[in-house]
Motif scaffolding. Structure first.
Motif, PDB file in Angstrom:
ATOM      1  N   THR A  76       0.799  -1.248  -0.264  1.00  0.00           N
ATOM      2  CA  THR A  76       0.229   0.285  -0.144  1.00  0.00           C
ATOM      3  C   THR A  76       0.500   1.417   0.338  1.00  0.00           C
ATOM      4  OG1 THR A  76       0.476   0.548   2.131  1.00  0.00           O
ATOM      5  CG2 THR A  76      -1.946  -0.865   1.448  1.00  0.00           C
ATOM      6  N   ILE A  77       0.240   2.217  -0.801  1.00  0.00           N
ATOM      7  CA  ILE A  77       1.527   3.479  -0.562  1.00  0.00           C
ATOM      8  C   ILE A  77       0.016   4.536  -0.669  1.00  0.00           C
ATOM      9  CG2 ILE A  77       2.143   5.686  -1.930  1.00  0.00           C
ATOM     10  CD1 ILE A  77       3.467   3.064  -3.698  1.00  0.00           C
ATOM     11  N   ALA A  78       0.531   5.577   0.864  1.00  0.00           N
ATOM     12  CA  ALA A  78      -0.978   6.292   1.236  1.00  0.00           C
ATOM     13  C   ALA A  78      -0.248   7.570   0.699  1.00  0.00           C
ATOM     14  CB  ALA A  78      -1.332   6.446   2.541  1.00  0.00           C
ATOM     15  N   VAL A  79      -0.464   8.942   0.362  1.00  0.00           N
ATOM     16  CA  VAL A  79       0.257   9.525   0.397  1.00  0.00           C
ATOM     17  C   VAL A  79      -0.397  11.408   0.656  1.00  0.00           C
ATOM     18  CG1 VAL A  79       1.555  11.703  -1.375  1.00  0.00           C
ATOM     19  CG2 VAL A  79       1.303   9.372  -2.062  1.00  0.00           C
ATOM     20  N   ASP A  80       0.135  12.248   2.235  1.00  0.00           N
ATOM     21  CA  ASP A  80      -1.051  12.961   2.549  1.00  0.00           C
ATOM     22  C   ASP A  80      -0.786  14.458   1.914  1.00  0.00           C
ATOM     23  OD1 ASP A  80       0.699  12.572   4.446  1.00  0.00           O
ATOM     24  OD2 ASP A  80       0.279  11.364   5.519  1.00  0.00           O
ATOM     25  N   LYS A  81      -0.349  15.514   2.760  1.00  0.00           N
ATOM     26  CA  LYS A  81       0.257  17.107   2.510  1.00  0.00           C
ATOM     27  C   LYS A  81       1.482  16.675   2.820  1.00  0.00           C
ATOM     28  CE  LYS A  81      -1.395  18.677   7.378  1.00  0.00           C
ATOM     29  NZ  LYS A  81      -2.027  19.512   7.637  1.00  0.00           N
ATOM     30  N   HIS A  82       1.904  15.483   4.165  1.00  0.00           N
ATOM     31  CA  HIS A  82       3.549  15.599   3.777  1.00  0.00           C
ATOM     32  C   HIS A  82       4.526  15.227   3.531  1.00  0.00           C
ATOM     33  CE1 HIS A  82       2.163  16.421   8.181  1.00  0.00           C
ATOM     34  NE2 HIS A  82       1.459  16.049   8.429  1.00  0.00           N
ATOM     35  N   GLY A  83       3.874  13.984   1.936  1.00  0.00           N
ATOM     36  CA  GLY A  83       4.535  13.889   1.293  1.00  0.00           C
ATOM     37  C   GLY A  83       4.469  14.525  -0.071  1.00  0.00           C
ATOM     38  N   TYR A  84       2.841  15.128   0.318  1.00  0.00           N
ATOM     39  CA  TYR A  84       3.385  15.648  -1.456  1.00  0.00           C
ATOM     40  C   TYR A  84       1.748  17.841  -0.311  1.00  0.00           C
ATOM     41  CZ  TYR A  84       1.955  17.660  -6.254  1.00  0.00           C
ATOM     42  OH  TYR A  84       1.229  18.301  -7.396  1.00  0.00           O
ATOM     43  N   LEU A 102      -1.466  18.818  -1.355  1.00  0.00           N
ATOM     44  CA  LEU A 102      -2.750  18.263  -0.743  1.00  0.00           C
ATOM     45  C   LEU A 102      -3.493  18.880  -0.042  1.00  0.00           C
ATOM     46  CD1 LEU A 102      -1.553  14.422  -1.674  1.00  0.00           C
ATOM     47  CD2 LEU A 102      -3.179  15.785  -3.190  1.00  0.00           C
ATOM     48  N   LYS A 103      -2.509  19.849   0.758  1.00  0.00           N
ATOM     49  CA  LYS A 103      -3.360  20.208   1.495  1.00  0.00           C
ATOM     50  C   LYS A 103      -4.436  21.849   1.401  1.00  0.00           C
ATOM     51  CE  LYS A 103       0.492  24.460   2.847  1.00  0.00           C
ATOM     52  NZ  LYS A 103       1.036  24.493   3.888  1.00  0.00           N
ATOM     53  N   HIS A 104      -4.082  21.684   0.124  1.00  0.00           N
ATOM     54  CA  HIS A 104      -4.880  23.060  -0.730  1.00  0.00           C
ATOM     55  C   HIS A 104      -6.569  22.732  -0.745  1.00  0.00           C
ATOM     56  CE1 HIS A 104      -1.323  25.511  -0.779  1.00  0.00           C
ATOM     57  NE2 HIS A 104      -0.713  24.841  -1.787  1.00  0.00           N
ATOM     58  N   SER A 105      -6.759  21.215  -1.050  1.00  0.00           N
ATOM     59  CA  SER A 105      -7.923  20.626  -1.610  1.00  0.00           C
ATOM     60  C   SER A 105      -7.817  20.169  -0.495  1.00  0.00           C
ATOM     61  CB  SER A 105      -8.208  20.666  -2.350  1.00  0.00           C
ATOM     62  OG  SER A 105      -7.167  19.362  -3.023  1.00  0.00           O
ATOM     63  N   ASP A 106      -6.570  19.357   0.699  1.00  0.00           N
ATOM     64  CA  ASP A 106      -8.082  18.770   2.046  1.00  0.00           C
ATOM     65  C   ASP A 106      -8.574  16.881   1.347  1.00  0.00           C
ATOM     66  OD1 ASP A 106      -7.200  17.660   4.953  1.00  0.00           O
ATOM     67  OD2 ASP A 106      -9.669  18.749   4.858  1.00  0.00           O
ATOM     68  N   ILE A 107      -6.877  16.734   0.736  1.00  0.00           N
ATOM     69  CA  ILE A 107      -7.081  15.731  -0.100  1.00  0.00           C
ATOM     70  C   ILE A 107      -5.979  14.836  -0.207  1.00  0.00           C
ATOM     71  CG2 ILE A 107      -9.252  16.064  -1.063  1.00  0.00           C
ATOM     72  CD1 ILE A 107      -6.926  14.730  -4.126  1.00  0.00           C
ATOM     73  N   GLY A 108      -6.418  13.545   0.134  1.00  0.00           N
ATOM     74  CA  GLY A 108      -4.607  12.755   0.462  1.00  0.00           C
ATOM     75  C   GLY A 108      -5.555  11.553  -0.535  1.00  0.00           C
ATOM     76  N   ALA A 110      -6.715  16.082   4.435  1.00  0.00           N
ATOM     77  CA  ALA A 110      -5.395  15.893   3.841  1.00  0.00           C
ATOM     78  C   ALA A 110      -3.931  15.436   5.055  1.00  0.00           C
ATOM     79  CB  ALA A 110      -4.459  16.943   3.180  1.00  0.00           C
ATOM     80  N   ARG A 111      -4.547  15.270   5.724  1.00  0.00           N
ATOM     81  CA  ARG A 111      -3.768  14.273   7.233  1.00  0.00           C
ATOM     82  C   ARG A 111      -3.772  13.367   6.796  1.00  0.00           C
ATOM     83  NH1 ARG A 111      -6.874  16.571  12.282  1.00  0.00           N
ATOM     84  NH2 ARG A 111      -8.811  15.459  11.323  1.00  0.00           N
ATOM     85  N   ARG A 112      -2.348  13.015   8.363  1.00  0.00           N
ATOM     86  CA  ARG A 112      -2.695  11.244   8.305  1.00  0.00           C
ATOM     87  C   ARG A 112      -3.604  10.533   9.143  1.00  0.00           C
ATOM     88  NH1 ARG A 112       2.872  12.541   9.593  1.00  0.00           N
ATOM     89  NH2 ARG A 112       4.560  12.280   8.479  1.00  0.00           N
TER      90      ARG A 112
END
Length: 512
Positions: free
Chosen positions: A333-341, A344-350, A431-433
């Motif tokens: 599994t790969i999960a990307v949030d605002k800390h990785g990209y 993503l924090k601007h639209s609050d999605i992962g 976009a949070r973990r």
């Protein structure tokens, strides 16, 4: 007696209606659409092939696909997300739509901006995306697996740069940004898209002539030339005058003869124009656009072109080039949030990507922070979702091209079919973990809370409860259940295998 005699037929009618409604709810929904992706590759099959084996579609499988763009060079189709509970139509928190963009080789998606932020995932092919970032033009070349975020209101265009290859993009559409009526999102086209028309060309001619500091002929040659839709064939730079520009060259006569009526161009010719105006040079689309947004003439455009290569705009994030956050013998599994990209924090999605081997299972778990939307990329599997009251909400078979969603807090799991790997990609509405809570396995909450209190909550003896919880030695992604229906006891297969008193150490690559 008379009253009872009158009420009896009415009650019977209500019962019949209720039974019919229940039957309709239980019946599989009709599918009056096709996905429009390539056939014959084991992926993205037409809907008529999906019904299969009489199994009904579940309530968390999204089946309504809307065609929002249809053009000679491609199309855009959207699956609308749903609020939870379904009756809460006014609730837009955690709601998103999933879009599917298809572009033929050598095509251009004309400049536009949306009322919603979008996150692009390149499923197949290569694409050049140009967009405005902090008042500068940025161009990124994306390949398969790349993720790129574009803010709502940011003007962008896309060019299919793959040689002879159809481009396929999956994107999230943030419903919380949109205006909230009509289509799932609204496009405002700057380039002449024919139907709908360019938002620039819709202003009064005199207003545009003053704004661009250009003649009516110059405006007509550029703003009224392209009428073939939002996705057009494209083989040369706009304004270069190439023979293969197909309606976007500096000579507007051929383009108007292929679609734009001369009467439209005539509307740009009010009386009293000065003859010397005809001597003005013809401007390319890029130069006119730069003038309109206040970036100056050709010199500023060239400076902007250089700046886009060294600017501070974030680079795309590639899912396939990244190390999995978790991996074992049964999948990854790969999960990307605002800390990785960070965008993503601007639209609050992962975003996430999961690959399960044949027959394996992503263990039952709960997303405590986000609703999850998924698109099956390949293979076949089963999605099971449980209601808060403990009843099974859905157990549905999904295949490549299907879209599913899981409301926040709902327990669910994904199980790969025994015929081959099961791969799915998706978006989460935070976009949070996410930190999903796994209910079964070596890293489950039951394993963490193991003790007499939890055993008593199940009404079981602690010894029996402890044995059951520790029977599964794998974490997160679990092996398939043996076809014999009997679980192997510890130590029965292979030497040196022993029952572990402590949870397994998980290969955790992602940074906490």
């Amino acid at each position: 007696m008379d009253r009872a005699a009158v009420m009896a037929p009415l009650l019977l009618t209500l019962l019949l209606l209720a039974s019919r409604c229940a039957a309709a709810a239980a019946a599989p929904p009709r599918h009056d659409r096709e996905w429009g992706w390539e056939e014959g590759e084991g992926e993205w099959r037409p809907e008529k092939e999906r019904e299969g084996k009489g199994k009904e579609r579940g309530m968390f499988v999204l089946d309504r696909l809307e065609k929002v763009v249809e053009s000679e060079g491609g199309q855009v189709r959207v699956v609308r997300g749903q609020p939870w509970p379904p009756a809460a139509v006014a609730c837009r928190e955690g709601l998103m739509h999933i879009g599917f963009i298809t572009m033929e080789p050598k095509t251009l998606f004309v400049p536009q901006y949306l009322d919603s932020s979008v996150t692009l995932f390149v499923r197949r092919g290569e694409v050049k995306v140009g967009y405005v970032y902090k008042d500068e033009l940025v161009e990124r070349k994306l390949k398969m697996g790349d993720v790129l975020h574009i803010d709502a209101g940011s003007t962008f265009y896309m060019v299919n740069t793959g040689k002879g290859q159809r481009l396929q993009i999956i994107c999230s559409i943030d419903a919380s940004d949109s205006l909230g009526f009509g289509p799932p999102y609204l496009s405002f086209f700057l380039g002449g898209a024919g139907n709908p028309a360019s938002v620039l060309a819709s202003f009064e001619p005199k207003t545009l002539a003053v704004a661009f500091n250009a003649t009516y002929d110059e405006l007509a040659r550029v703003l009224l030339a392209q009428t073939r839709g939002p996705i057009v064939y494209y083989t040369a730079e706009p304004g270069s005058g190439g023979d293969e520009e197909r309606g976007q060259g500096s000579n507007g006569r051929d383009a108007r003869s292929r679609g734009a009526p001369r009467g439209e161009a005539g509307a740009w010719r009010p009386g009293g124009r000065r003859e010397e105006d005809d001597a003005r040079p013809t401007w390319s689309w890029r130069e006119l656009a730069n003038r309109f947004v206040g970036l100056g003439g050709a010199g500023a455009a060239e400076a902007n072109r250089k700046g886009k290569k060294t600017g501070g705009a974030p680079k795309p994030f590639n899912m396939y080039d990244s190390e999995p956050g978790f991996r074992n013998a049964y999948g990854w599994t790969i999960a990307v949030d605002k800390h990785g990209y960070e965008p993503l924090k601007h639209s609050d999605i992962g975003v996430y990507l999961v690959n399960l081997t044949a027959g394996s299972m992503l263990a039952p778990h709960v997303n405590p922070r986000a609703t999850e939307y998924g698109v099956v990329l390949g293979g076949e599997g089963t999605i099971q979702v449980v209601f808060p009251n403990g009843s099974l909400a859905m157990s549905a078979t999904v295949r490549a091209g299907d879209v599913f969603w899981i409301p926040r807090y709902f327990p669910f799991c994904q199980v790969a079919a025994r015929g081959g790997p099961f791969e799915f990609f998706g978006f989460t509405t935070s976009a949070r973990r996410n930190r999903p809570q796994f209910l079964v396995g070596a890293s489950s909450v039951l394993r963490t809370m193991l003790g007499p209190e939890v055993a008593a909550g199940f009404g079981a003896r602690e010894k029996d409860f402890r044995e059951l919880v520790r029977a599964q030695e794998e974490a997160l992604i679990l092996p398939s259940f043996p076809e014999t229906g009997k679980r192997e006891k510890h130590g029965e297969k292979g030497k040196g295998r022993r029952e572990r008193e402590e949870p397994l150490v998980i290969e955790q690559v992602a940074k906490e």
